[in-house]
Design an enzyme around this catalytic site. Structure first.
Site, PDB file in Angstrom:
ATOM      1  N   TYR A  75      24.509 -33.932 -29.778  1.00 53.51           N
ATOM      2  CA  TYR A  75      24.162 -34.415 -31.101  1.00 53.51           C
ATOM      3  C   TYR A  75      22.679 -34.720 -31.139  1.00 53.51           C
ATOM      4  O   TYR A  75      22.135 -35.311 -30.206  1.00 53.51           O
ATOM      5  CB  TYR A  75      24.933 -35.698 -31.442  1.00 53.51           C
ATOM      6  N   SER A  76      22.024 -34.358 -32.200  1.00 54.51           N
ATOM      7  CA  SER A  76      20.643 -34.740 -32.467  1.00 54.51           C
ATOM      8  C   SER A  76      19.734 -34.565 -31.245  1.00 54.51           C
ATOM      9  O   SER A  76      19.122 -35.504 -30.781  1.00 54.51           O
ATOM     10  CB  SER A  76      20.602 -36.183 -32.963  1.00 54.51           C
TER      11      SER A  76
END
Length: 149
Positions: A75-76
């Site tokens: 994620y991210s």
């Protein structure tokens, strides 16, 4: 089992084995300190695998160890990847942490801040590379109707 990737020694592609040992100790330390349950680190250079190290568990409940076959969700990841690239540029002396980014990106010169009533005023100082790397530059994502975006 070895991953189906071309493999090289670190030094053959310009990477320090000593620095990689420090990375292993660092990741093992995070797991041992209980900060994270597990970590898998892989480095490729010039299309060849030069480093693969796992620490801790893929599943804490079952005790399954982390390894190169562990499936992970990411994620991210933009921020850490860009931060690593920026630190490589910093190590090469291409910028200083406390210099204004406007030296390199003129569009960031003379920043303004949004006031509670919606107006703006000049910022007390310009944004620095340190601000960007510590995520304290005051930049918004641009994904809302708020005046800052």
């Amino acid at each position: 089992t070895r991953p189906p990737l071309p493999i090289s020694t670190p030094e053959a592609v310009g990477v320090s084995s000593a620095r990689l040992q420090q990375l292993s100790a660092w990741s093992d330390g995070w797991v041992e300190a209980g900060k994270i349950p597990g970590m898998l680190t892989m480095m490729m250079r010039k299309g060849k695998l030069v480093y693969l190290h796992s620490s801790g568990h893929a599943n804490v409940d079952t005790g399954e160890p982390m390894n190169e076959r562990t499936l992970l969700r990411f994620y991210s990841m933009t921020k850490p990847i860009v931060s690593v690239c920026a630190m490589v540029a910093y190590e090469r002396g291409l910028f200083q942490l406390d210099e204004p980014i406007s030296i390199h990106l003129p569009g960031f010169a003379k920043p303004r801040v949004v006031l509670p009533g919606g107006g703006t005023e000049p910022a007390a100082r310009e944004i620095t590379f340190r601000d960007l790397l510590t995520h304290t530059a005051g930049l918004a994502y641009g994904d809302s109707e708020h005046a800052v975006d």
